[in-house]
Design a protein around this motif. Structure first.
Motif, PDB file in Angstrom:
ATOM      1  N   UNK A  22      16.463   6.388 -26.099  1.00  0.00           N
ATOM      2  CA  UNK A  22      17.563   6.748 -25.472  1.00  0.00           C
ATOM      3  C   UNK A  22      18.059   6.309 -24.012  1.00  0.00           C
ATOM      4  N   UNK A  23      17.084   6.225 -23.090  1.00  0.00           N
ATOM      5  CA  UNK A  23      17.480   5.831 -21.724  1.00  0.00           C
ATOM      6  C   UNK A  23      16.752   4.571 -21.242  1.00  0.00           C
ATOM      7  N   UNK A  24      15.758   4.018 -21.692  1.00  0.00           N
ATOM      8  CA  UNK A  24      15.121   2.983 -20.784  1.00  0.00           C
ATOM      9  C   UNK A  24      15.240   1.539 -21.503  1.00  0.00           C
ATOM     10  N   UNK A  25      15.739   1.293 -22.627  1.00  0.00           N
ATOM     11  CA  UNK A  25      15.912   0.031 -23.246  1.00  0.00           C
ATOM     12  C   UNK A  25      17.213  -0.757 -22.892  1.00  0.00           C
ATOM     13  N   UNK A  26      16.746  -1.933 -22.155  1.00  0.00           N
ATOM     14  CA  UNK A  26      17.881  -2.791 -21.951  1.00  0.00           C
ATOM     15  C   UNK A  26      18.380  -3.520 -23.157  1.00  0.00           C
ATOM     16  N   UNK A  27      19.632  -3.775 -23.149  1.00  0.00           N
ATOM     17  CA  UNK A  27      20.180  -4.743 -24.209  1.00  0.00           C
ATOM     18  C   UNK A  27      20.801  -4.012 -25.469  1.00  0.00           C
ATOM     19  N   UNK A  28      20.744  -4.858 -26.535  1.00  0.00           N
ATOM     20  CA  UNK A  28      20.148  -6.058 -26.656  1.00  0.00           C
ATOM     21  C   UNK A  28      21.135  -7.161 -26.096  1.00  0.00           C
ATOM     22  N   UNK A  29      20.532  -8.231 -25.735  1.00  0.00           N
ATOM     23  CA  UNK A  29      21.251  -9.204 -25.074  1.00  0.00           C
ATOM     24  C   UNK A  29      20.553 -10.821 -25.266  1.00  0.00           C
ATOM     25  N   UNK A  30      20.857 -11.750 -24.400  1.00  0.00           N
ATOM     26  CA  UNK A  30      20.295 -13.026 -25.005  1.00  0.00           C
ATOM     27  C   UNK A  30      20.760 -13.684 -26.304  1.00  0.00           C
ATOM     28  N   UNK A  31      20.036 -14.395 -26.824  1.00  0.00           N
ATOM     29  CA  UNK A  31      20.201 -15.137 -28.110  1.00  0.00           C
ATOM     30  C   UNK A  31      20.811 -14.335 -29.189  1.00  0.00           C
ATOM     31  N   UNK A  32      20.429 -12.808 -29.385  1.00  0.00           N
ATOM     32  CA  UNK A  32      20.585 -11.811 -30.223  1.00  0.00           C
ATOM     33  C   UNK A  32      22.060 -11.519 -30.170  1.00  0.00           C
ATOM     34  N   UNK A  75      11.750  -0.636 -30.604  1.00  0.00           N
ATOM     35  CA  UNK A  75      12.947   0.428 -30.837  1.00  0.00           C
ATOM     36  C   UNK A  75      14.151  -0.302 -31.275  1.00  0.00           C
ATOM     37  N   UNK A  76      14.751   0.076 -32.297  1.00  0.00           N
ATOM     38  CA  UNK A  76      16.012  -0.266 -32.731  1.00  0.00           C
ATOM     39  C   UNK A  76      17.365   0.070 -31.992  1.00  0.00           C
ATOM     40  N   UNK A  77      17.871  -0.561 -31.451  1.00  0.00           N
ATOM     41  CA  UNK A  77      19.063  -0.528 -30.701  1.00  0.00           C
ATOM     42  C   UNK A  77      20.332  -1.407 -31.027  1.00  0.00           C
ATOM     43  N   UNK A  78      21.530  -0.916 -31.358  1.00  0.00           N
ATOM     44  CA  UNK A  78      22.444  -1.501 -32.042  1.00  0.00           C
ATOM     45  C   UNK A  78      22.170  -2.597 -33.196  1.00  0.00           C
ATOM     46  N   UNK A  79      21.222  -2.056 -34.039  1.00  0.00           N
ATOM     47  CA  UNK A  79      20.711  -2.910 -35.053  1.00  0.00           C
ATOM     48  C   UNK A  79      19.751  -3.825 -34.908  1.00  0.00           C
ATOM     49  N   UNK A  80      19.388  -4.007 -33.542  1.00  0.00           N
ATOM     50  CA  UNK A  80      18.194  -5.000 -33.338  1.00  0.00           C
ATOM     51  C   UNK A  80      17.000  -4.628 -32.746  1.00  0.00           C
ATOM     52  N   UNK A  81      15.977  -4.955 -33.289  1.00  0.00           N
ATOM     53  CA  UNK A  81      14.729  -4.361 -33.007  1.00  0.00           C
ATOM     54  C   UNK A  81      14.201  -5.099 -31.412  1.00  0.00           C
ATOM     55  N   UNK A  82      13.764  -4.126 -30.528  1.00  0.00           N
ATOM     56  CA  UNK A  82      13.761  -4.653 -29.124  1.00  0.00           C
ATOM     57  C   UNK A  82      12.064  -4.150 -28.843  1.00  0.00           C
ATOM     58  N   UNK A  83      11.419  -5.034 -28.297  1.00  0.00           N
ATOM     59  CA  UNK A  83      10.027  -4.600 -28.037  1.00  0.00           C
ATOM     60  C   UNK A  83      10.141  -4.366 -26.309  1.00  0.00           C
ATOM     61  N   UNK A  84       8.649  -4.488 -26.008  1.00  0.00           N
ATOM     62  CA  UNK A  84       8.538  -3.991 -24.507  1.00  0.00           C
ATOM     63  C   UNK A  84       9.195  -4.973 -23.719  1.00  0.00           C
ATOM     64  N   UNK A  85       9.386  -6.258 -24.082  1.00  0.00           N
ATOM     65  CA  UNK A  85       9.871  -7.200 -23.027  1.00  0.00           C
ATOM     66  C   UNK A  85      11.498  -6.598 -22.539  1.00  0.00           C
ATOM     67  N   UNK A  86      12.254  -5.799 -23.171  1.00  0.00           N
ATOM     68  CA  UNK A  86      13.290  -5.447 -23.012  1.00  0.00           C
ATOM     69  C   UNK A  86      13.091  -3.979 -22.515  1.00  0.00           C
ATOM     70  N   UNK A  87      12.160  -3.579 -21.917  1.00  0.00           N
ATOM     71  CA  UNK A  87      12.123  -2.112 -21.490  1.00  0.00           C
ATOM     72  C   UNK A  87      12.236  -2.250 -19.690  1.00  0.00           C
ATOM     73  N   UNK A  88      13.036  -1.262 -19.266  1.00  0.00           N
ATOM     74  CA  UNK A  88      13.112  -0.981 -17.770  1.00  0.00           C
ATOM     75  C   UNK A  88      11.928  -0.067 -17.390  1.00  0.00           C
TER      76      UNK A  88
END
Length: 171
Positions: A22-32, A75-88
């Motif tokens: 809920x609180x600590x994932x950045x994005x999604x951004x970049x090429x996705x 973690x799925x955010x806005x339909x995109x799977x994010x891994x620890x590289x997007x963790x704040x």
């Protein structure tokens, strides 16, 4: 561990995982997602996605590069799977206590301290407000007193208001 930048196990720590989601994932951004608000000239202005790193280290400028393992957790955010590289980076205690986005960074330079205390020692915020009558008054030929219409007002933020209500010492 005081500062972490990894996704916990959803099975072992569901409450912790939910707070991260809920609180600590950045994005999604970049090429996705190139139209993300953080994108400037085709790159993330917050420098995400970070690299996977086995151990936390300091770069040549003294800034931390946090421990982020490629453990397959997403973690799925806005339909995109994010891994620890997007963790704040966060502190689990603060995250679970306040249930809010709290970016925790390790600071070891005078530049960091100067940045932090710039806001603590900053004067009160101010706002300039102008009250203007409609064009109907101008059409009637009445004299408009511009001085009465212009006020310099003081804005008190919620934090400062609470500080003053509780009568804490002002620096």
């Amino acid at each position: 561990m005081w500062i972490s930048a990894e996704i916990p196990s959803q099975l072992c720590e569901p409450e912790y995982y939910k707070a991260i989601e809920e609180f600590m994932m950045h994005g999604p951004c970049g090429s996705t997602r190139k139209n993300s608000p953080c994108m400037v000239n085709g790159e993330c202005s917050k420098l995400f996605s970070k690299k996977f790193v086995q151990n936390s280290i300091l770069d040549q400028d003294g800034y931390p590069i946090y421990h982020r393992r490629d453990n397959g957790r997403t973690i799925k955010k806005n339909g995109i799977n994010l891994d620890s590289r997007y963790m704040v980076p966060y502190n689990i205690y603060l995250l679970l206590k306040y249930r809010a986005h709290i970016n925790v960074e390790w600071c070891n330079q005078s530049r960091s301290i100067k940045y932090l205390f710039k806001y603590v020692n900053k004067d009160n915020d101010r706002v300039t407000v102008e009250f203007y009558n409609s064009a109907l008054e101008e059409s009637t030929g009445k004299v408009i007193d511009e001085i009465k219409m212009y006020y310099d007002c003081r804005y008190t933020s919620p934090c400062e208001a609470a500080w003053r209500i509780f009568a804490f010492d002002m620096i």
